[in-house]
Design a protein around this motif. Structure first.
Motif, short mmCIF file in Angstrom:
data_model
loop_
_atom_site.label_atom_id
_atom_site.label_comp_id
_atom_site.label_asym_id
_atom_site.label_seq_id
_atom_site.Cartn_x
_atom_site.Cartn_y
_atom_site.Cartn_z
N LYS A 102 0.87 -1.10 0.05
CA LYS A 102 0.19 0.02 0.02
C LYS A 102 0.79 1.43 -0.02
CE LYS A 102 -4.46 -1.67 2.21
NZ LYS A 102 -4.91 -1.84 0.86
N SER A 103 2.03 1.21 0.76
CA SER A 103 2.75 2.46 0.98
C SER A 103 3.65 2.80 -0.22
CB SER A 103 3.52 2.11 2.27
OG SER A 103 4.72 3.09 2.22
N GLY A 104 4.11 1.66 -0.97
CA GLY A 104 5.10 1.40 -2.23
C GLY A 104 3.74 2.02 -3.16
N ALA A 105 2.50 1.65 -3.54
CA ALA A 105 1.92 2.07 -4.25
C ALA A 105 1.61 3.63 -4.67
CB ALA A 105 0.41 1.39 -4.28
N ILE A 106 1.83 4.40 -3.43
CA ILE A 106 1.69 5.88 -3.45
C ILE A 106 2.57 6.21 -4.29
CG2 ILE A 106 1.38 8.04 -2.09
CD1 ILE A 106 0.45 6.27 0.02
N TYR A 107 4.25 5.88 -4.02
CA TYR A 107 5.16 6.08 -5.04
C TYR A 107 5.17 5.61 -6.31
CZ TYR A 107 9.74 7.30 -5.67
OH TYR A 107 11.24 7.75 -6.22
N MET A 108 4.64 4.58 -6.39
CA MET A 108 4.65 4.13 -7.78
C MET A 108 3.95 4.72 -8.58
SD MET A 108 3.32 0.15 -8.89
CE MET A 108 1.66 0.22 -8.34
N ARG A 109 2.48 5.21 -8.01
CA ARG A 109 1.66 6.20 -8.93
C ARG A 109 2.24 7.51 -9.34
NH1 ARG A 109 -3.46 6.57 -5.22
NH2 ARG A 109 -3.86 8.42 -6.22
N LEU A 110 3.02 8.16 -8.09
CA LEU A 110 3.42 9.14 -8.78
C LEU A 110 4.49 9.11 -9.87
CD1 LEU A 110 3.89 10.75 -4.98
CD2 LEU A 110 2.30 11.54 -6.89
N GLN A 111 5.34 7.86 -9.67
CA GLN A 111 6.54 7.74 -10.60
C GLN A 111 6.10 7.44 -11.84
OE1 GLN A 111 9.98 8.21 -9.97
NE2 GLN A 111 9.12 9.61 -8.76
N SER A 112 5.05 6.51 -11.94
CA SER A 112 4.88 5.84 -13.22
C SER A 112 3.64 5.89 -13.58
CB SER A 112 5.38 4.16 -13.00
OG SER A 112 4.40 3.45 -12.18
N GLY A 113 2.90 6.57 -12.92
CA GLY A 113 1.55 6.86 -13.39
C GLY A 113 0.67 5.66 -13.35
N THR A 114 1.12 4.48 -12.71
CA THR A 114 0.03 3.42 -12.77
C THR A 114 -1.27 3.37 -12.12
OG1 THR A 114 2.44 2.39 -12.17
CG2 THR A 114 0.59 0.97 -12.79
N PRO A 115 -2.16 3.15 -12.51
CA PRO A 115 -3.46 3.45 -11.86
C PRO A 115 -3.48 2.68 -10.39
CG PRO A 115 -4.15 1.85 -13.76
CD PRO A 115 -2.56 2.28 -13.79
N ALA A 116 -4.12 3.49 -9.49
CA ALA A 116 -4.21 3.12 -8.17
C ALA A 116 -4.90 1.72 -7.97
CB ALA A 116 -4.97 4.25 -7.37
N GLY A 117 -5.95 1.31 -8.88
CA GLY A 117 -6.69 0.13 -8.59
C GLY A 117 -5.93 -0.96 -8.89
N LEU A 118 -4.70 -0.78 -9.51
CA LEU A 118 -3.92 -1.93 -9.76
C LEU A 118 -3.43 -2.60 -8.34
CD1 LEU A 118 -2.50 -3.20 -12.07
CD2 LEU A 118 -0.09 -2.33 -11.18
N VAL A 119 -2.98 -1.61 -7.30
CA VAL A 119 -2.63 -2.48 -5.99
C VAL A 119 -3.88 -3.06 -5.38
CG1 VAL A 119 -2.24 -1.95 -3.79
CG2 VAL A 119 -1.12 -0.50 -5.60
N SER A 120 -5.10 -2.82 -5.53
CA SER A 120 -6.33 -3.54 -5.02
C SER A 120 -6.19 -4.95 -6.02
CB SER A 120 -7.64 -2.75 -5.29
OG SER A 120 -7.52 -1.60 -4.77
N ALA A 121 -5.97 -4.63 -7.25
CA ALA A 121 -6.08 -6.11 -8.08
C ALA A 121 -4.91 -6.78 -7.51
CB ALA A 121 -5.77 -5.73 -9.54
N MET A 122 -3.83 -6.40 -7.44
CA MET A 122 -2.71 -7.20 -6.68
C MET A 122 -2.83 -7.84 -5.50
SD MET A 122 1.16 -6.11 -6.69
CE MET A 122 2.58 -7.07 -6.35
N GLU A 123 -3.52 -7.33 -4.53
CA GLU A 123 -3.75 -7.62 -3.29
C GLU A 123 -5.04 -8.94 -3.48
OE1 GLU A 123 -4.89 -4.53 -0.45
OE2 GLU A 123 -6.77 -5.63 0.08
N GLY A 124 -5.94 -8.57 -4.58
CA GLY A 124 -6.99 -9.85 -4.78
C GLY A 124 -5.98 -10.91 -5.38
N LEU A 125 -5.00 -10.55 -6.13
CA LEU A 125 -4.28 -11.61 -6.76
C LEU A 125 -3.61 -12.39 -5.83
CD1 LEU A 125 -3.14 -9.96 -10.16
CD2 LEU A 125 -4.66 -11.94 -10.03
N VAL A 126 -2.89 -11.88 -4.98
CA VAL A 126 -2.19 -12.50 -4.02
C VAL A 126 -2.91 -13.37 -3.03
CG1 VAL A 126 -0.74 -12.09 -2.00
CG2 VAL A 126 -0.30 -10.86 -3.72
N LEU A 127 -4.14 -12.99 -2.71
CA LEU A 127 -5.14 -13.68 -1.77
C LEU A 127 -5.63 -14.86 -2.48
CD1 LEU A 127 -6.82 -14.06 0.64
CD2 LEU A 127 -8.74 -12.76 -0.82
N LEU A 128 -6.03 -14.66 -3.78
CA LEU A 128 -6.27 -15.77 -4.69
C LEU A 128 -5.31 -16.94 -4.86
CD1 LEU A 128 -8.91 -15.88 -6.15
CD2 LEU A 128 -7.78 -15.51 -8.39
#
Lengths: 348, 516
Positions: free
Chosen positions: A301-327
């Motif tokens: 979650k913390s890294g995602a904030i920086y990732m968004r700023l740096q690479s413009g990746t959508p924030a939703g991707l972190v939620s998606a990643m969270e879901g994938l890890v769980l799955l």
């Protein structure tokens, strides 16, 4: 043991690869996104503190979930319980008189525990009294609490007054009541709630594995009928579990409010509850496992904030990643069990 | 006589365990062949191989002289091997006829019931089964439902029928009827493999194959041997049958149940005016066909089911609102009939299960914590004393065999109970040696002064162990008899609740009493 490690490593890799695939498909720069994610999570002392701060509420909610799920009591009302804890602590802060600091701090901690606990207990009472499924009641209570908070902050008594624009938030809490900071300052600091969460981890582990109550919680999860036949009041046990589970989530909410955001605001609290459930599941319903998972998801979650700023990746991707890890972790958990079956056939 | 089925050198392994080790078995045409052995001797595995449920690792199965490839139950059925399981697979709101013909290959789009009816009626006549083909399954007794299962297999063309412990759910009279039917089938030239661990049934078969630890010990003609010899072959040594020591006289009343009534889940009467007492040094047997209120009676006495009226006294004190906690604290021990559901926490090991119900007792705690060391030491002691076969004290009990799980419960109850022991079907599913172990322990408790309520389907055992036997039918105690004045037949009649027979039976009893 080796097999377990292999399964979970594979799950981790699968989650990483599918996230990378998602990134790639959405036209992002995979390498840059991942590197900024890692830098954002661990790259500096500031980043590390941010990760730990994010992990704190996840760990508390995760522990509450572990305790409930070990009893196979499906409390999934953590979202509402986090809010209730924060609201109750905020309410207490409005009434608190001039107390010595440590007493005021204790009052806020207790209020957080009480708010979440009361909401959990309510779902428990609905179950023991009327047989309402806790899955339904806890989710429904989430909505009630969310809308209650919306009312309180949007035109209700807790709305920040004297501004022309409505922010849907409360005024800042009394600075005298903010929770002490352990390390860092400004936007990257770690508050004392982190120690509370570590303490709660140790207590939960001891509770589950070493005490008669933990014995009953585990037994309830395996076979409530036998437990009832053997002299345990299982209705009372269910209420205790819901109370404890809700209280830990409530403490997470209070900590976020007084340790990090200092304003009561729905956006800062929403999502902690559901991520906490993921933490508990990925942690294998063990306090120690939940701790590792909380650290991982906190960093994410913390890294995602920086990732968004740096690479413009959508924030939703972190939620998606969270879901994938769980799955993938759930798949891995099944895989480890398959191995157990195969072995038990071999050695039976 | 020609062999219908011939098995040679059949071996089936599950990992390191050899469930069937070079088993040879011949079943002749027109015989009842019994598979007899202790739990885990390999009876069920063998029959599963014959029915195509398991595939043997090696060995040859010949059916009617030809090598049979059995990859699934469908293969077995096609060849003519049918199986009747302990749990019936019937559609309860279909008629008998519909249940028999459903799934048969001859049924195409449209059911030709008239042709099927003629075929089934013919089967019934030949085997001596009297059943109304138009009644629905739910209207039938358990015994009749079993006949439907048999008819179904025969309708599908089975020439060899495998019956897995068919009498476990039947009254003695129903068992006799079943054996009459099996006898009819035998005379029709059909072959039957009967899996059983009841000696009475074994002795009614033509030949018996005795299995021990996966190997065939012997195949003997039943007419040329005795029940004792077969038992000895099965366990590998002689089994002492324990009997009650009649020199110990029952003492003061420990439990007095007075007109206890209780309602079931749908408000139906499950216990009606149940009245009896048990004294110290006494075993009161409870005989009855399963489902006549035994379970509910035990639940009431254990404080997990409320009484609608009536009550009971324990050691002279009325127990007003019993809870399981109160009953445990008052020294009541319970051996429940469904041991994994009501008596054990499946995921817990032996050590933790040994203190189930007593986990808060100061003796097992150190401060606020469970004293693991003490629990483990206790488990080590009990594992030895009760000869529990468990790899470790932490191994989840769900991985133990039924007999070993039962020993865990017995060890726990005998350790904690103080005056009253409630044992519901304590030997269900256990083999002869394991059962005798249980009885030995129960008799020890009787000698120590316990009052014991013992429910069992093994009437022979009740007759030799109990001081008195209460018979329960439809929630009512229809009589309390003394074993020395009662026969198996009389018990069976009371269990079936036949009022006219019952009156006659009671008259018999009183006239017998008069004669004495």
């Amino acid at each position: 043991m080796g097999w377990n490690v292999a399964c979970y490593s594979a799950a981790m890799l699968c989650a990483l690869f599918s996230t990378a695939a998602l990134l790639h498909l959405s036209g992002g720069d995979v390498a840059k996104a991942f590197s900024s994610l890692v830098i954002g999570a661990f790259g500096s002392q500031k980043a590390l503190l941010g990760s730990l701060a994010k992990a704190t509420p996840l760990l508390l909610v995760g522990l509450g979930t572990v305790i409930a799920f070990r009893a196979k009591i499906w409390n999934i009302g953590q979202e509402g319980q986090v809010l209730a804890g924060a609201m109750c602590a905020y309410w207490a802060s409005l009434w608190i008189g001039p107390l010595p600091y440590w007493m005021a701090f204790a009052v806020l901690v207790l209020a957080g525990l009480a708010g979440g606990g009361a909401l959990g207990l309510l779902a428990g009472i609905l179950k023991t009294r009327f047989g309402t499924s806790e899955i339904i009641s806890t989710v429904m209570l989430n909505y009630i609490v969310i809308f209650l908070l919306a009312y309180l902050l949007d035109g209700g008594p807790w709305m920040e007054s004297g501004v022309t624009v409505a922010y849907h938030q409360s005024p800042p809490v009394n600075t005298m009541l903010e929770w002490p900071t352990l390390f860092g300052q400004g936007s990257a600091k770690l508050h004392v709630g982190f120690l509370l969460a570590l303490g709660a981890t140790a207590l939960s582990a001891v509770l589950l594995e070493r005490t008669p109550l933990g014995y009953e919680i585990r037994a309830f999860g395996s076979n409530p009928t036998a437990l009832r036949f053997r002299g345990t009041d299982i209705s009372r046990l269910l209420l205790v579990v819901m109370l404890v589970s809700g209280a830990l989530a409530g403490l997470a909410g209070a900590g976020e409010l007084f340790g990090t955001s200092h304003r009561l605001r729905a956006e800062t609290l929403l999502g902690i509850g559901s991520s906490g459930i993921v933490v508990a599941m990925v942690g294998g319903l063990r306090p120690s496992g939940a701790m590792l998972a909380a650290l991982f998801f906190g960093a994410l979650k913390s890294g995602a904030i920086y990732m968004r700023l740096q690479s413009g990746t959508p924030a939703g991707l972190v939620s998606a990643m969270e879901g994938l890890v769980l799955l993938f972790f759930l798949c891995a958990a099944v895989a480890t069990r398959i191995q157990v079956t195969v072995r038990s056939e071999v050695h039976a | 006589m020609e062999n219908l089925l011939s098995v040679q050198n059949l071996t089936k392994r599950f990992g390191a365990v050899t469930a069937n080790d070079n088993v040879d078995l011949d079943v002749r045409k027109g015989e009842i062949h019994c598979l007899f052995g202790e739990n885990g001797a390999g009876k069920s595995t063998l029959s599963a191989c014959l029915y195509g449920y398991y595939r043997a690792d090696s060995g040859v199965i010949r059916f009617k002289g030809e090598i049979a490839e059995l990859n699934s139950p469908a293969d077995a059925l096609r060849l003519g091997i049918g199986m009747v399981h302990q749990h019936f697979v019937l559609v309860t709101n279909f008629t008998v006829l519909e249940n028999i013909i459903v799934g048969s290959p001859e049924v195409g789009m449209f059911l030709s019931k008239s042709a099927a009816r003629r075929k089934v009626e013919d089967l019934c006549r030949r085997c001596g089964i009297q059943i109304d083909l138009d009644r629905e399954i739910w209207e039938l007794s358990v015994g009749e439902q079993q006949w439907v299962e048999i008819l179904k297999a025969l309708y599908f063309g089975a020439e060899l029928l495998i019956l897995d412990e068919p009498t476990a759910v039947l009254t003695p009279q129903q068992s006799d009827q079943l054996f009459a039917i099996l006898d009819g089938m035998r005379r029709q030239g059909l072959s039957i493999i009967l899996i059983s661990h009841k000696l009475r049934e074994v002795m009614q078969s033509d030949r018996v194959t005795i299995l021990r630890k996966g190997r065939v010990v012997a195949t003997v003609e039943t007419s040329g041997t005795t029940a004792e010899a077969i038992t000895a072959l099965m366990v590998g040594h002689k089994v002492t049958k324990h009997v009650s020591d009649r020199s110990i006289e029952p003492g003061r009343d420990v439990l007095v149940v007075d007109r206890a009534c209780a309602l079931g889940e749908w408000g139906e009467d499950v216990l009606r005016d149940v009245t009896f007492s048990i004294a110290s040094n006494e075993i009161l047997g409870l005989a009855g066909v399963a489902g006549n209120g035994q379970k509910e009676l035990f639940e009431v006495l254990m404080g997990v089911r409320t009484l609608s009226s009536g009550g009971f006294l324990l050691d002279g004190d009325a127990v007003a609102v019993p809870t399981s906690r109160e009953m445990l604290d008052r020294g009541v021990g319970l051996v429940p009939d469904d041991r994994f559901r009501e008596g054990l926490i499946p995921e817990f090991g032996t050590a933790e299960n040994l203190v189930l119900g007593w986990q808060r007792k100061p003796e097992y705690r150190r401060g606020p914590f469970l004293d693991r060391r003490k629990l483990n030491a206790l488990a080590e002691r009990k594992i030895e004393e009760f000869r529990i076969v468990a790899a470790s004290a932490d191994l989840p009990v769900e991985r133990l065999s039924g007999g070993n799980a039962q020993r865990v419960i017995l060890a726990r109850e005998f350790l904690h109970a103080g005056s009253l022991l409630l044992a519901n079907q304590p030997t269900r599913g256990l083999d002869v040696a394991a059962s005798e172990f249980v009885y030995e322990k129960i008799l020890e408790k009787r000698a120590e002064g316990f009052a014991i309520l013992l429910a069992s389907e093994e009437l022979d055992d009740l007759l030799r162990l109990c001081d008195r036997i209460a018979v329960i039918f439809k929630g009512r105690i229809v009589g309390i008899v003394r074993p020395e004045e009662t026969t198996l037949l009389e018990l069976g009649m009371m269990m079936a609740g036949d009022a006219s027979n019952l009156d006659g039976h009671l008259n018999d009893l009183s006239s017998k009493a008069l004669r004495q």
